[in-house]
Every structure is written in C-alpha cells, then in structure tokens.
Design a protein around this motif. Structure first.
Motif, PDB file in Angstrom:
ATOM      1  N   ARG A 191       0.805  -1.235   0.000  1.00  0.00           N
ATOM      2  CA  ARG A 191       0.000   0.000   0.000  1.00  0.00           C
ATOM      3  C   ARG A 191       0.832   1.277   0.000  1.00  0.00           C
ATOM      4  NH1 ARG A 191      -3.287   1.204   4.386  1.00  0.00           N
ATOM      5  NH2 ARG A 191      -4.696   2.469   3.148  1.00  0.00           N
ATOM      6  N   PRO A 192       1.745   1.451   0.973  1.00  0.00           N
ATOM      7  CA  PRO A 192       2.513   2.708   0.986  1.00  0.00           C
ATOM      8  C   PRO A 192       3.313   2.905  -0.295  1.00  0.00           C
ATOM      9  CG  PRO A 192       2.773   1.545   3.069  1.00  0.00           C
ATOM     10  CD  PRO A 192       2.079   0.603   2.131  1.00  0.00           C
ATOM     11  N   TRP A 193       3.890   1.851  -0.804  1.00  0.00           N
ATOM     12  CA  TRP A 193       4.690   1.906  -2.041  1.00  0.00           C
ATOM     13  C   TRP A 193       3.828   2.385  -3.205  1.00  0.00           C
ATOM     14  CZ3 TRP A 193       4.924  -2.368  -5.940  1.00  0.00           C
ATOM     15  CH2 TRP A 193       5.943  -2.192  -6.875  1.00  0.00           C
ATOM     16  N   LEU A 194       2.653   1.797  -3.362  1.00  0.00           N
ATOM     17  CA  LEU A 194       1.769   2.165  -4.465  1.00  0.00           C
ATOM     18  C   LEU A 194       1.260   3.596  -4.323  1.00  0.00           C
ATOM     19  CD1 LEU A 194      -0.225  -1.181  -4.755  1.00  0.00           C
ATOM     20  CD2 LEU A 194       1.439  -0.287  -6.420  1.00  0.00           C
ATOM     21  N   TYR A 195       0.881   3.987  -3.102  1.00  0.00           N
ATOM     22  CA  TYR A 195       0.429   5.362  -2.904  1.00  0.00           C
ATOM     23  C   TYR A 195       1.565   6.351  -3.122  1.00  0.00           C
ATOM     24  CZ  TYR A 195      -4.284   4.264  -1.313  1.00  0.00           C
ATOM     25  OH  TYR A 195      -5.596   3.864  -1.258  1.00  0.00           O
ATOM     26  N   LEU A 220      -3.510  14.508   2.410  1.00  0.00           N
ATOM     27  CA  LEU A 220      -4.443  13.714   1.614  1.00  0.00           C
ATOM     28  C   LEU A 220      -4.116  12.227   1.637  1.00  0.00           C
ATOM     29  CD1 LEU A 220      -5.129  16.146  -1.363  1.00  0.00           C
ATOM     30  CD2 LEU A 220      -6.519  15.705   0.674  1.00  0.00           C
ATOM     31  N   LEU A 221      -2.865  11.862   1.881  1.00  0.00           N
ATOM     32  CA  LEU A 221      -2.556  10.437   2.067  1.00  0.00           C
ATOM     33  C   LEU A 221      -3.177   9.923   3.365  1.00  0.00           C
ATOM     34  CD1 LEU A 221       1.118  10.256   0.778  1.00  0.00           C
ATOM     35  CD2 LEU A 221      -0.827   8.945  -0.108  1.00  0.00           C
ATOM     36  N   VAL A 222      -3.231  10.784   4.381  1.00  0.00           N
ATOM     37  CA  VAL A 222      -3.882  10.396   5.631  1.00  0.00           C
ATOM     38  C   VAL A 222      -5.400  10.414   5.457  1.00  0.00           C
ATOM     39  CG1 VAL A 222      -4.319  11.106   8.029  1.00  0.00           C
ATOM     40  CG2 VAL A 222      -1.980  11.119   7.120  1.00  0.00           C
ATOM     41  N   ALA A 223      -5.922  11.507   4.882  1.00  0.00           N
ATOM     42  CA  ALA A 223      -7.370  11.702   4.819  1.00  0.00           C
ATOM     43  C   ALA A 223      -8.049  10.885   3.730  1.00  0.00           C
ATOM     44  CB  ALA A 223      -7.684  13.183   4.618  1.00  0.00           C
ATOM     45  N   CYS A 224      -7.461  10.829   2.546  1.00  0.00           N
ATOM     46  CA  CYS A 224      -8.090  10.118   1.426  1.00  0.00           C
ATOM     47  C   CYS A 224      -7.699   8.651   1.381  1.00  0.00           C
ATOM     48  CB  CYS A 224      -7.694  10.746   0.091  1.00  0.00           C
ATOM     49  SG  CYS A 224      -8.316  12.401  -0.153  1.00  0.00           S
ATOM     50  N   ALA A 225      -6.401   8.383   1.560  1.00  0.00           N
ATOM     51  CA  ALA A 225      -5.916   7.012   1.419  1.00  0.00           C
ATOM     52  C   ALA A 225      -5.995   6.241   2.730  1.00  0.00           C
ATOM     53  CB  ALA A 225      -4.481   7.025   0.905  1.00  0.00           C
ATOM     54  N   SER A 268      -1.580   5.357   7.728  1.00  0.00           N
ATOM     55  CA  SER A 268      -1.041   5.812   9.004  1.00  0.00           C
ATOM     56  C   SER A 268       0.134   6.747   8.734  1.00  0.00           C
ATOM     57  CB  SER A 268      -0.561   4.611   9.827  1.00  0.00           C
ATOM     58  OG  SER A 268       0.592   4.039   9.217  1.00  0.00           O
ATOM     59  N   TYR A 269       0.563   7.466   9.766  1.00  0.00           N
ATOM     60  CA  TYR A 269       1.712   8.350   9.575  1.00  0.00           C
ATOM     61  C   TYR A 269       2.943   7.545   9.158  1.00  0.00           C
ATOM     62  CZ  TYR A 269      -0.709  12.391  11.651  1.00  0.00           C
ATOM     63  OH  TYR A 269      -1.560  13.437  11.892  1.00  0.00           O
ATOM     64  N   ALA A 270       3.119   6.345   9.717  1.00  0.00           N
ATOM     65  CA  ALA A 270       4.266   5.509   9.357  1.00  0.00           C
ATOM     66  C   ALA A 270       4.192   5.101   7.883  1.00  0.00           C
ATOM     67  CB  ALA A 270       4.325   4.272  10.246  1.00  0.00           C
ATOM     68  N   GLU A 271       2.991   4.804   7.408  1.00  0.00           N
ATOM     69  CA  GLU A 271       2.834   4.427   5.994  1.00  0.00           C
ATOM     70  C   GLU A 271       3.073   5.625   5.080  1.00  0.00           C
ATOM     71  OE1 GLU A 271      -0.361   0.779   6.023  1.00  0.00           O
ATOM     72  OE2 GLU A 271      -1.131   2.789   6.430  1.00  0.00           O
ATOM     73  N   VAL A 272       2.601   6.803   5.486  1.00  0.00           N
ATOM     74  CA  VAL A 272       2.856   8.010   4.694  1.00  0.00           C
ATOM     75  C   VAL A 272       4.354   8.269   4.626  1.00  0.00           C
ATOM     76  CG1 VAL A 272       2.506  10.511   4.527  1.00  0.00           C
ATOM     77  CG2 VAL A 272       0.600   9.028   5.202  1.00  0.00           C
ATOM     78  N   ALA A 273       5.035   8.084   5.749  1.00  0.00           N
ATOM     79  CA  ALA A 273       6.490   8.277   5.774  1.00  0.00           C
ATOM     80  C   ALA A 273       7.174   7.354   4.764  1.00  0.00           C
ATOM     81  CB  ALA A 273       7.028   8.011   7.183  1.00  0.00           C
ATOM     82  N   ARG A 274       6.717   6.105   4.706  1.00  0.00           N
ATOM     83  CA  ARG A 274       7.298   5.157   3.750  1.00  0.00           C
ATOM     84  C   ARG A 274       6.956   5.565   2.316  1.00  0.00           C
ATOM     85  NH1 ARG A 274       5.026  -0.157   5.022  1.00  0.00           N
ATOM     86  NH2 ARG A 274       5.251   0.650   7.121  1.00  0.00           N
ATOM     87  N   LEU A 301       6.332   8.567   1.113  1.00  0.00           N
ATOM     88  CA  LEU A 301       6.973   9.816   0.690  1.00  0.00           C
ATOM     89  C   LEU A 301       8.482   9.848   0.965  1.00  0.00           C
ATOM     90  CD1 LEU A 301       4.283  12.430   1.844  1.00  0.00           C
ATOM     91  CD2 LEU A 301       4.549  11.349  -0.400  1.00  0.00           C
ATOM     92  N   HIS A 302       8.982   8.793   1.603  1.00  0.00           N
ATOM     93  CA  HIS A 302      10.420   8.709   1.926  1.00  0.00           C
ATOM     94  C   HIS A 302      10.856   9.877   2.810  1.00  0.00           C
ATOM     95  CE1 HIS A 302      10.585   5.490  -1.018  1.00  0.00           C
ATOM     96  NE2 HIS A 302      10.040   6.295  -1.892  1.00  0.00           N
ATOM     97  N   ILE A 303      10.054  10.110   3.856  1.00  0.00           N
ATOM     98  CA  ILE A 303      10.371  11.156   4.831  1.00  0.00           C
ATOM     99  C   ILE A 303      10.186  10.574   6.226  1.00  0.00           C
ATOM    100  CG2 ILE A 303       9.772  13.098   3.307  1.00  0.00           C
ATOM    101  CD1 ILE A 303       7.057  13.249   4.700  1.00  0.00           C
ATOM    102  N   PRO A 304      10.785  11.201   7.256  1.00  0.00           N
ATOM    103  CA  PRO A 304      10.594  10.701   8.628  1.00  0.00           C
ATOM    104  C   PRO A 304       9.136  10.821   9.080  1.00  0.00           C
ATOM    105  CG  PRO A 304      12.472  12.208   8.503  1.00  0.00           C
ATOM    106  CD  PRO A 304      11.737  12.314   7.200  1.00  0.00           C
ATOM    107  N   THR A 305       8.750   9.925   9.983  1.00  0.00           N
ATOM    108  CA  THR A 305       7.381   9.951  10.516  1.00  0.00           C
ATOM    109  C   THR A 305       7.078  11.278  11.191  1.00  0.00           C
ATOM    110  OG1 THR A 305       7.496   7.560  10.838  1.00  0.00           O
ATOM    111  CG2 THR A 305       5.738   8.722  11.988  1.00  0.00           C
ATOM    112  N   GLY A 306       8.052  11.827  11.908  1.00  0.00           N
ATOM    113  CA  GLY A 306       7.841  13.117  12.560  1.00  0.00           C
ATOM    114  C   GLY A 306       7.534  14.224  11.577  1.00  0.00           C
ATOM    115  N   THR A 307       8.152  14.165  10.407  1.00  0.00           N
ATOM    116  CA  THR A 307       7.885  15.164   9.369  1.00  0.00           C
ATOM    117  C   THR A 307       6.453  15.039   8.870  1.00  0.00           C
ATOM    118  OG1 THR A 307      10.205  15.137   8.724  1.00  0.00           O
ATOM    119  CG2 THR A 307       8.643  16.041   7.118  1.00  0.00           C
ATOM    120  N   VAL A 308       5.965  13.801   8.763  1.00  0.00           N
ATOM    121  CA  VAL A 308       4.563  13.594   8.357  1.00  0.00           C
ATOM    122  C   VAL A 308       3.646  14.272   9.363  1.00  0.00           C
ATOM    123  CG1 VAL A 308       2.731  11.907   7.968  1.00  0.00           C
ATOM    124  CG2 VAL A 308       5.059  11.410   7.185  1.00  0.00           C
ATOM    125  N   GLY A 309       3.885  14.026  10.650  1.00  0.00           N
ATOM    126  CA  GLY A 309       3.052  14.643  11.685  1.00  0.00           C
ATOM    127  C   GLY A 309       3.065  16.156  11.602  1.00  0.00           C
TER     128      GLY A 309
END
Length: 200
Positions: free
Chosen positions: A81-85, A151-156, A159-165, A167-175
C-alpha cells in the motif's frame, strides 16, 4: 497473458503483497494479484485530487510503474500500500498545476454548507468534484508537501508511518506536515485552531 495457473482469490487471502511481488519477478502474471487488490483504492485516491480522465491515467500509470519497479521492491515490507500510494503521489505531482486549477475552480463555487465538518475530516469524499468550495480553496493554498501528507492520511487512510514510507520522509515530518495543513485549513476557513494529534 494467461492467468490460468494462478490460484483462486480465496486461496491468496493472507498471502502478503511482498511474497506475491517476489513471485512476480519470475512469473510476471502474478502481479495481477497486486493490481486486483489495490487498483480501486489507488484510482479513488487519484480521483480525490484530479479530474476523472487524469485520475484514470494516473491509476493506470501507477501500476505500470510498479510493475516495472517490482525488482526493487523492499520485500521486508509485507504490504505494498505505501509503495503504491507513493508512486501515485509522485505521478499526481506531475499534474500539480491541474490539481491546483481544479481546487481553485471548485473554490470559486458558491456555498459554505458543512464547511467545518469538511475541515476536520478533509477528504472522506471519493472525488475532488465533491469537495466543499471553501475546502477546495484551502487545499489549493497548501504547499505540495503538506497537501500530499494530509491527503494520504485523509483520502488514502494511511497511518503516519505508511505516509512516511510512501513519501520517503521521517514519521515526525509527516506529523508536522499534517498538523500544519490542518491548522492552515482551519484558518483559511475561519475556524479556531484545534489541538491535533501528531502521532497518527
């Protein structure tokens, strides 16, 4: 490509995406299982950000790119999922102007009904065409990175960890991005700031 030697879908339940992708490296037809599992969700996400025709293209291109990149997939990640998104988000980025144009056009539409509810639960809607005009205008004003994370959190529903994966960014940056985006939306829409959970 004949798929007659693939097992029935019910026999694949519980089989990880990683194991299917690994098998598809030698038996490409197995990648159709990944397509079947995720195409509808990826298309819905693209449609929440782009016009229907472009969303169709992005969804199709996501799976073409994923198929081409399957040899580089990290098999320690059981879910694709995170890879495809992430791939879909990158492709949407190529249509950034079209996305902003759509939000601005929607933002010019009349009406403010249910704006506050939309501000808190940004994209429980399945397509950008259903966004409240004020919210669409607010989304257009966000930076690309903040909008992607939100929108990855709201639409897709990642989780923040999945968004981090994705977008290739730290989880804290997602938050930080999601919190900033939500605050800016509430300000744009004229509502007081709320405390926001940064832990996803």
């Amino acid at each position: 490509m004949p798929l007659t030697h693939l097992p029935p879908v019910r026999m694949l339940e519980g089989t990880t995406d990683a194991s299917i992708i690994a098998r598809s490296r030698h038996e490409p037809e197995w990648f159709s299982v990944i397509f079947d599992r995720y195409f509808t969700a990826i298309h819905r996400y693209a449609a929440a950000r782009l016009d229907p025709g472009t969303a169709d293209d992005v969804a199709s291109e996501t799976f073409l790119a994923a198929f081409d990149q399957r040899n580089r997939y990290d098999l320690t990640c059981p879910s694709a999922r995170p890879w495809l998104y992430g791939i879909a988000t990158n492709l949407i980025g190529r249509h950034r102007r079209a996305e902003i144009r759509l939000y601005r056009a929607l933002g010019r539409a009349a009406g403010r009904d249910d704006v506050e509810n939309h501000a808190d639960r940004v994209a429980d809607r399945v397509s950008a065409e259903q966004l409240n005009p004020a919210l669409a205008k607010g989304l257009a004003a966000l930076s690309a990175g903040d909008r992607d994370a939100l929108l990855l959190v709201a639409c897709a529903q990642l989780s923040y960890a999945e968004v981090a994966r994705a977008l290739h960014i730290p989880t804290g940056t997602v938050g930080s991005r999601v919190t900033r985006a939500r605050r800016r939306l509430r300000t744009t829409l004229g509502f007081p700031a709320l405390e926001v959970d940064d832990h996803g």
